[in-house]
Design an enzyme around this catalytic site. Structure first.
Site, PDB file in Angstrom:
ATOM      1  N   CYS A  93      11.691  17.731 -13.838  1.00  0.00           N
ATOM      2  CA  CYS A  93      12.236  16.377 -13.719  1.00  0.00           C
ATOM      3  C   CYS A  93      13.746  16.393 -13.694  1.00  0.00           C
ATOM      4  O   CYS A  93      14.374  15.439 -13.254  1.00  0.00           O
ATOM      5  CB  CYS A  93      11.874  15.548 -14.937  1.00  0.00           C
ATOM      6  SG  CYS A  93      10.260  14.861 -14.896  1.00  0.00           S
TER       7      CYS A  93
ATOM      8  N   ASP B 141      15.443  16.837 -16.689  1.00  0.00           N
ATOM      9  CA  ASP B 141      16.008  16.579 -18.008  1.00  0.00           C
ATOM     10  C   ASP B 141      15.131  17.065 -19.153  1.00  0.00           C
ATOM     11  O   ASP B 141      13.923  16.856 -19.163  1.00  0.00           O
ATOM     12  CB  ASP B 141      16.388  15.119 -18.213  1.00  0.00           C
ATOM     13  CG  ASP B 141      15.540  14.165 -17.409  1.00  0.00           C
ATOM     14  OD1 ASP B 141      16.035  13.105 -17.050  1.00  0.00           O
ATOM     15  OD2 ASP B 141      14.374  14.491 -17.163  1.00  0.00           O
TER      16      ASP B 141
ATOM     17  N   CYS C  30      21.498  14.807 -16.755  1.00  0.00           N
ATOM     18  CA  CYS C  30      22.629  14.122 -16.133  1.00  0.00           C
ATOM     19  C   CYS C  30      23.579  13.552 -17.172  1.00  0.00           C
ATOM     20  O   CYS C  30      23.363  13.681 -18.372  1.00  0.00           O
ATOM     21  CB  CYS C  30      22.106  12.997 -15.255  1.00  0.00           C
ATOM     22  SG  CYS C  30      21.329  11.689 -16.199  1.00  0.00           S
TER      23      CYS C  30
ATOM     24  N   CYS D 296      16.303   8.105 -19.175  1.00  0.00           N
ATOM     25  CA  CYS D 296      17.044   8.981 -20.079  1.00  0.00           C
ATOM     26  C   CYS D 296      17.022   8.416 -21.506  1.00  0.00           C
ATOM     27  O   CYS D 296      16.946   9.161 -22.477  1.00  0.00           O
ATOM     28  CB  CYS D 296      18.497   9.152 -19.631  1.00  0.00           C
ATOM     29  SG  CYS D 296      18.651   9.880 -17.996  1.00  0.00           S
TER      30      CYS D 296
HETATM   31  S1  FES Z   1      18.638  13.544 -16.241  1.00  0.00           S
HETATM   32 FE1  FES Z   1      18.271  12.878 -14.250  1.00  0.00          FE
HETATM   33  S2  FES Z   1      18.497  10.774 -14.409  1.00  0.00           S
HETATM   34 FE2  FES Z   1      19.002  11.449 -16.364  1.00  0.00          FE
END
Ligand code: FES
Ligand SMILES: Cc1ncc(COP(=O)(O)O)c(C=O)c1O
Lengths: 149, 397
Positions: free
Chosen positions: A33, A35, A58, A102
């Site tokens: 994914c 994360d 991110c 997140c």
């Molecule tokens: S880690 Fe990809 S949207 Fe937050």
């Protein structure tokens, strides 16, 4: 795109690292994914004395990890279980729709770490169900197991 | 925020408009504002310069001016080429051959055509992003009406064997389109020599304005109209001409192709220095794309254990502008289809960074990036639960 608060936590994240003798560790998300959040707790007398995190993700993922760890530090286990993704989003002055997941991870990572702690303690596992606001369709991640409504 | 430095390394996304280009455009907003279709002097003046621009584009491609049609950019040129050729040849067949790594302008146009009953073969590419001629050959059936393969890829910069594909398509009598939006102004193109039947280009990738492009259509190629209306562009693309844009495109393509080899060489040397520096300084890094068959300005890396958006934000704070194939930047949640097509696992595709160089970049820019980037990657890795440091290891993947 991101609020100043998000950029602040992203550029100077609080509580980055690991706790060697953690009372509980929780890891959620997956690399596919994009994360993964891992939270380490040091709990004494039912109080979260220390908390650290490691995150692959991110800007929003790093910022939500940072603020979530700040929000539960010094709190009791019960209080920490009440932390919702919505509270995390609000504390960051909002997140773009695509980044709501997140914040879901942040709530889940805290709960996973507490669950681990309770299991290790041989305590009755309290409800660690997700209690935040589920992402809506626009905010949903198609890759995750989580079902969006 | 470090505002002392500004290093733009996102030329594949867009370029600034050169001063000489802008200067040629400006009069066509004000004193020479005439409609090129009008019979009076105002109109005739505008027409004259539109014709000059057409000649310049033709010259840059080795085409005839009558074969150049102006469009509102690369996306329209791609859509027109693919849909126009598909519908024009419907009685002959319904099969289209393209690749898995095309720009979305092309892929989404093809997906639309699939819903309309066409069959599309999306050819795979190898680990460098190259299409195999054998695969193209084997994909051809007696129903194939169009082959559309991009000249050079926008993300990883890989340059396809266009001349060979052109030769094959010509032998088989199949129309061959190439999306050369990234290639024009960076590599030498000759549509006649390379047997190209249609070619898309876009001015804002070679220091011209945005929202203007062109489609080269070889004389005799069957294409239905895409935009219906007035008789502009010899009745094939309606709408009052974007005169300033067309004039800017003409000037930009002339400048870009006039000393192409010299410019490309300079940029390529900078790029090679960047690639070498990054690969030497940062462990667990992969260079995406082909080592030599790549656009002069393109560098694309994957840094293991970190995520691209976080990397871009950090670079931006240091004044460096790049881009990433990470899902998190696009809002689409899937990492780039190009990086997946060259075989990268999702987690590595997420950690990609594209730095695309252009005329503004200097040796100092490269040194600055080589100073800042390794620190940022290390900082993010220290934060990453995936990163297990192997002592003294400098194992590039
Ligand atoms: S880690 Fe990809 S949207 Fe937050
Ligand atoms: C390979 C390729 N094709 C098509 C396009 C679309 O061009 P435009 O932005 O002019 O619509 C681009 C640029 O984004 C591109 O890189």
């Amino acid at each position: 795109m991101y609020s100043e608060k998000v950029m602040d936590h992203f550029s100077n994240p609080k509580n980055v690292g690991e706790i060697a003798d953690a009372s509980g560790v929780g890891e959620v998300g997956n690399a596919k994914c994009g994360d993964i959040m891992k939270i380490y707790l040091k709990i004494e007398d039912n109080i979260i004395k220390d908390v650290k995190f490691k995150t692959f993700g991110c800007g929003a993922a790093i910022a939500t990890s940072s603020i979530a760890t700040e929000m539960i530090k010094g709190k009791s286990v019960e209080e920490a279980l009440e932390l919702t993704n919505k509270a995390v989003v609000d504390a960051l002055d909002g997140l773009p729709p695509a980044k709501i997941h997140c914040s879901v991870l942040a709530e889940e990572a805290v709960k996973a770490a507490i669950e681990d702690y309770m299991k290790k303690q041989g305590k009755e596992v309290e409800s660690t169900e997700f209690i935040g606001v589920e992402p809506n369709e626009e905010e949903c991640c198609s890759k995750c197991e989580r079902k969006c409504h | 925020m470090d505002s002392r430095k500004a290093v733009y390394m996102d030329h594949a996304a867009t370029t600034y408009t050169k001063k000489e280009v802008l200067e040629e455009m400006l009069p066509f907003f004000t004193e020479s504002f005439g409609n090129p279709s009008s019979i009076h002097k105002f109109g005739r003046d505008a027409r004259k310069y539109v014709d000059t621009a057409r000649e310049r584009v033709a010259k840059a491609l080795g085409a005839n001016p009558e074969e150049i049609y102006f469009t509102a950019g690369g996306t329209e040129a791609d859509n027109w080429a693919v849909k126009g050729a598909a519908y024009a040849n419907r009685s002959k067949g319904n099969h289209i051959i393209t690749t898995k790594i095309e720009h979305h302008a092309l892929i989404h146009a093809c997906e639309y055509l699939e819903k309309e009953g066409f069959q599309v073969t999306y050819l795979p590419v190898d680990e460098y992003g190259l299409v195999s001629i054998e695969d193209v050959k084997n994909a051809i059936t007696d129903k194939t009406i169009l082959i559309s393969i991009m000249y050079a890829n926008n993300e990883i910069g890989t340059i396809q064997p266009i001349s060979e594909i052109g030769k094959l398509a010509r032998e088989k009598g199949i129309c061959f389109h190439t999306d050369a939006v990234q290639a024009v102004g960076s590599v030498k193109i000759d549509v006649k020599e390379q047997n190209i039947d249609m070619l898309s280009l876009s001015a804002h990738k070679f220091y011209g304005p945005k929202g203007i492009g062109a489609l080269f259509v070889k004389k005799g190629v069957k294409l239905i109209n895409f935009v219906h209306g007035g008789a502009q562009e010899r009745g094939r693309r309606a709408g009052t001409e974007n005169t300033p844009g067309i004039i800017g495109l003409g000037k930009a393509i002339e400048l870009a192709t006039d000393n192409l080899e010299e410019q490309s060489k300079r940029i390529m040397d900078l790029r090679d220095k960047l690639i070498k520096g990054v690969m030497d300084k940062i462990p667990y890094t992969r260079l995406n794309g082909h080592p030599v068959k790549r656009l002069p300005g393109n560098a694309n890396f994957s840094f293991q254990y970190i995520e691209g958006e976080a990397l871009l934000l950090n670079l931006d704070m240091k004044g460096i502008a790049g881009s990433s194939g990470s899902a998190c930047t696009s809002g689409s949640l899937d990492p780039s289809h190009v990086l997946l097509a060259i075989g990268l696992p999702h987690e590595i595709a997420h950690g990609s960074l594209r730095l695309s160089l252009g005329t503004v970049n200097t040796e100092e820019d490269i040194d600055y990036v080589l100073e800042v980037l390794p620190e940022i990657v290390e900082k993010l890795r220290q934060m990453s639960p995936l990163y297990e440091k192997i002592k003294g290891g400098n194992t590039n993947v």
